[in-house]
Write an enzyme that holds these catalytic residues in place. Structure first.
Site, PDB file in Angstrom:
ATOM      1  N   GLU A  64      11.134   0.651 -10.671  1.00 50.39           N
ATOM      2  CA  GLU A  64       9.856   0.600 -10.422  1.00 50.39           C
ATOM      3  C   GLU A  64       9.124   1.416  -9.388  1.00 50.39           C
ATOM      4  OE1 GLU A  64      11.748  -2.026 -10.017  1.00 50.39           O
ATOM      5  OE2 GLU A  64      10.796  -3.569  -8.697  1.00 50.39           O
ATOM      6  N   CYS A 118      17.071  -5.903 -11.060  1.00 53.88           N
ATOM      7  CA  CYS A 118      17.627  -7.021 -10.104  1.00 53.88           C
ATOM      8  C   CYS A 118      18.239  -8.195 -10.497  1.00 53.88           C
ATOM      9  CB  CYS A 118      16.889  -6.827  -8.841  1.00 53.88           C
ATOM     10  SG  CYS A 118      17.824  -7.044  -7.272  1.00 53.88           S
ATOM     11  N   LYS A 120     -27.756  -3.569  -0.893  1.00 52.30           N
ATOM     12  CA  LYS A 120     -27.972  -3.876   0.357  1.00 52.30           C
ATOM     13  C   LYS A 120     -27.083  -2.976   1.302  1.00 52.30           C
ATOM     14  CE  LYS A 120     -31.366  -6.783  -0.052  1.00 52.30           C
ATOM     15  NZ  LYS A 120     -32.637  -6.341   0.185  1.00 52.30           N
ATOM     16  N   THR A 121     -27.957  -2.309   2.424  1.00 55.80           N
ATOM     17  CA  THR A 121     -26.962  -1.472   3.375  1.00 55.80           C
ATOM     18  C   THR A 121     -26.849  -2.235   4.652  1.00 55.80           C
ATOM     19  OG1 THR A 121     -29.019  -0.380   4.161  1.00 55.80           O
ATOM     20  CG2 THR A 121     -27.984   0.576   2.341  1.00 55.80           C
ATOM     21  N   HIS A 138      15.858  -1.196  -8.408  1.00 50.23           N
ATOM     22  CA  HIS A 138      14.370  -1.325  -8.654  1.00 50.23           C
ATOM     23  C   HIS A 138      13.653   0.044  -9.136  1.00 50.23           C
ATOM     24  CE1 HIS A 138      14.001  -5.618  -7.210  1.00 50.23           C
ATOM     25  NE2 HIS A 138      14.684  -5.301  -6.439  1.00 50.23           N
ATOM     26  N   GLU A 160      -6.904  -9.375  15.542  1.00 55.06           N
ATOM     27  CA  GLU A 160      -5.706  -8.598  15.310  1.00 55.06           C
ATOM     28  C   GLU A 160      -5.884  -7.242  15.418  1.00 55.06           C
ATOM     29  OE1 GLU A 160      -6.770 -10.955  13.671  1.00 55.06           O
ATOM     30  OE2 GLU A 160      -4.897 -12.552  13.220  1.00 55.06           O
ATOM     31  N   ASP A 188       0.724  -1.102  -0.187  1.00 56.20           N
ATOM     32  CA  ASP A 188       0.112   0.066   0.078  1.00 56.20           C
ATOM     33  C   ASP A 188       0.853   1.246  -0.046  1.00 56.20           C
ATOM     34  OD1 ASP A 188      -2.722  -0.658  -0.411  1.00 56.20           O
ATOM     35  OD2 ASP A 188      -2.846  -1.342   1.841  1.00 56.20           O
TER      36      ASP A 188
HETATM   37  N1  GLN Z   1      17.841 -12.844  -5.467  1.00 55.96           N
HETATM   38  C1  GLN Z   1      18.785 -11.742  -5.992  1.00 55.96           C
HETATM   39  C2  GLN Z   1      19.684 -11.188  -4.747  1.00 55.96           C
HETATM   40  O1  GLN Z   1      19.529 -11.211  -3.828  1.00 55.96           O
HETATM   41  C3  GLN Z   1      17.988 -10.562  -6.463  1.00 55.96           C
HETATM   42  C4  GLN Z   1      17.162 -10.027  -5.500  1.00 55.96           C
HETATM   43  C5  GLN Z   1      15.863  -9.067  -6.410  1.00 55.96           C
HETATM   44  O2  GLN Z   1      15.804  -9.451  -7.434  1.00 55.96           O
HETATM   45  N2  GLN Z   1      15.455  -8.474  -5.565  1.00 55.96           N
HETATM   46  O3  GLN Z   1      20.623 -10.533  -5.088  1.00 55.96           O
END
Ligand code: GLN
EC number: 6.3.4.2
Length: 535
Positions: free
Chosen positions: A511, A379, A187-188, A509, A149, A72
């Site tokens: 992304e 990665c 339906k409420t 990464h 929880e 999230d």
């Molecule tokens: N498994 C690989 C490492 O630990 C790549 C990790 C990943 O892709 N985030 O370096």
């Protein structure tokens, strides 16, 4: 400075999109020039999601400061400009660890440690620390009201209205209003029950957001208002919609942001959603379409690749291209062959851990390299690109990673243990990981340098293994170039294959930093390359 807290709880069922709703509401408040942040409370016992299986829990979102957090937080960063950190996500496990650590240290001077007040106090302290410096702090409580929880969290947020003052605390309850086909009715009743449950723990919601398949008609809103003791204008309807980017507008058009400002007595200009309108425009007016394959091993749950999928879509938005994403299990490639990759205009191999599915990924990379299909490796996707190239082009037949074969003969990828001793010092199970944002230097004249239009960039990491410099002379002389390195030049961060229209892979990464409003240069360029490949 007066701080205002909005607590968002969920009722009836999970998976109502509480994260997206919270993020969208925060986006509208930010568009009113308010300084907002978001905190996620997760009721599970794990200290963080770092060790949880992505197939069960979805991706682990990594923050700038290297915290492994709930996905999230990725929605939050994609919707608002405030950066998340380790202070924006905590779990029951983290709270208990903190309290137990203090207990052993003797901080409680012999008192009996109890859920109330010790655990609830720790929860409140963490919320207050996470919200420091912001006008409005949205706090999303994970789980559904009624879960065992969640109770300490709900108790803590109830107490905050006494501690801070009711007029600086707002409770929003997000519920499901189901449509019953046979009766042709919304339906409420489940909403009424869920609000009753909240009331029984002392929380009267100020706003109810109803999720439903179609807009909730006025008379049903009136009914919910009456039964739940919430003004009708604070019963907000969010129906299922084709695009999440339309939700900020849905919220604004029902006046929820205005209601919040009135409630907290905040003076703020009207929300300017022009950036979101632009995103919606880009999405609904595409000039073309490409198909991108994401070859991974957690494909059973698309949430496992949430940020990658979003970043690809953003790359599409900025090129006005619809990106059709095909998640393909790399083990299927081992069984059924590379035919599964037919008709892809680009291939992405995302991050991953462990040996399962590696062969399928290596076959995929060879196919992308030889057939000049745009390839983005992230990665693990970079580590495998180096292994594939070393084996099949450079001729290092036994090139491997020590992650897969501990004592392999030619470890082109290996764990550099001592390098990271400053990370995760006390963490036996997690081992040593390179986590969080780090500087990367890009080589002049490289493709990646052009794409980012900068000599240095900052990107986030999450991995244990690194490229072994000892093999690099040989590999580079056969046509794979290192075009990005860490600040001290020791670590490989980006590689490119020269004799290929678009073959780029990175140890970080990207992304995690992509955003629908601005996109991300690497994904934008990747989608453009996919489009060019197609034509
Ligand atoms: N498994 C690989 C490492 O630990 C790549 C990790 C990943 O892709 N985030 O370096």
């Amino acid at each position: 400075m007066i701080q205002n807290y909005i607590f968002i709880t969920g009722g009836v069922v999970s998976s109502l999109g509480k994260g997206i709703t919270t993020a969208s509401l925060a986006a509208v408040l930010e568009a009113r020039n308010l300084n907002v942040t978001i905190i996620k409370l997760d009721p599970y016992i794990n200290v963080d999601p770092g060790t949880m299986n992505p197939n069960q829990h979805g991706e682990v979102f990594v923050t700038e400061d290297g915290a492994e957090t709930d996905l999230d937080l990725g929605h939050y960063e994609r919707f608002i400009s405030t950066k998340m950190s380790r202070r924006n996500n905590f779990t029951t496990g983290k709270i208990y660890s903190e309290v137990l650590y203090k207990e052993r240290r003797g901080d409680y001077l012999g008192s009996t440690i109890q859920v109330i007040p010790h655990i609830t106090n720790a929860i409140k302290e963490n919320i207050i620390i996470g919200g420091k410096g912001y006008d409005v702090i949205l706090v999303e409580v994970g789980g559904t009201v009624g879960d065992i929880e969640s109770l300490p969290f709900l108790e803590a947020i109830r107490q905050m209205s006494v501690d801070i003052g009711r007029k600086h605390i707002m409770y929003i309850h997000l519920t499901l209003v189901p449509y019953i086909d046979t009766a042709a009715e919304l339906k409420t009743k489940p909403t009424q029950h869920s609000v009753k449950e909240l009331l029984s723990i002392g929380i009267q919601p100020d706003v109810i957001i109803c999720r439903s398949s179609s807009t909730i008609p006025d008379n049903e809103r009136a009914k919910i208002s009456l039964f739940c003791n919430v003004p009708k204008k604070a019963i907000i309807s969010i129906k299922d919609i084709d695009s999440i980017y339309k939700i900020p507008n849905m919220i604004k058009s029902q006046g929820l942001d205005g209601y919040i400002c009135e409630f907290f007595e905040l003076i703020a200009p009207e929300a300017n959603l022009s950036q979101w309108d632009q995103v919606v425009y880009e999405e609904s007016n595409p000039l073309g379409q490409v198909t991108v394959g994401v070859i991974g091993k957690y494909v059973a749950l698309p949430d496992a690749y949430k940020s990658v999928i979003e970043a690809l879509k953003h790359g599409g938005l900025k090129n006005r291209i619809t990106v059709d994403i095909k998640l393909i299990d790399s083990q299927d490639i081992e069984v059924y062959g590379i035919e599964l990759l037919n008709n892809l205009h680009a291939i992405l191999i995302p991050g991953g851990f462990g040996i399962r599915g590696i062969d399928g990924k290596l076959k995929t990379i060879k196919y992308a390299r030889e057939n000049k299909i745009p390839y983005l490796g992230i990665c693990l996707g970079m580590q495998l690109a180096i292994i594939e190239f070393a084996r099949n082009v450079t001729g290092i037949k036994e090139a491997n990673s020590t992650e897969f074969v501990l004592n392999c003969k030619s470890p082109v990828i290996l764990a550099i243990k001592n390098l990271y001793s400053k990370y995760n010092k006390n963490n036996k199970l997690r081992g040593i990981m390179r986590l969080g944002t780090q500087l990367c230097k890009l080589s002049p004249n490289s493709k990646i340098r052009k794409i980012y239009n900068s000599d240095t960039i900052f990107e986030r990491h999450r991995h244990r293994y690194e490229v072994n410099n000892l093999f690099l002379n040989k590999i580079e002389s056969s046509g794979l170039k290192i075009t990005g390195r860490s600040k001290n030049n020791k670590l490989v961060e980006v590689i490119e294959i020269l004799d290929h229209p678009w073959f780029i892979a990175c140890q970080f990464h990207p992304e995690f930093q992509s955003n629908p409003r601005y996109g991300h240069p690497l994904f934008m360029s990747f989608i453009k390359a996919a489009y060019e490949y197609q034509n």
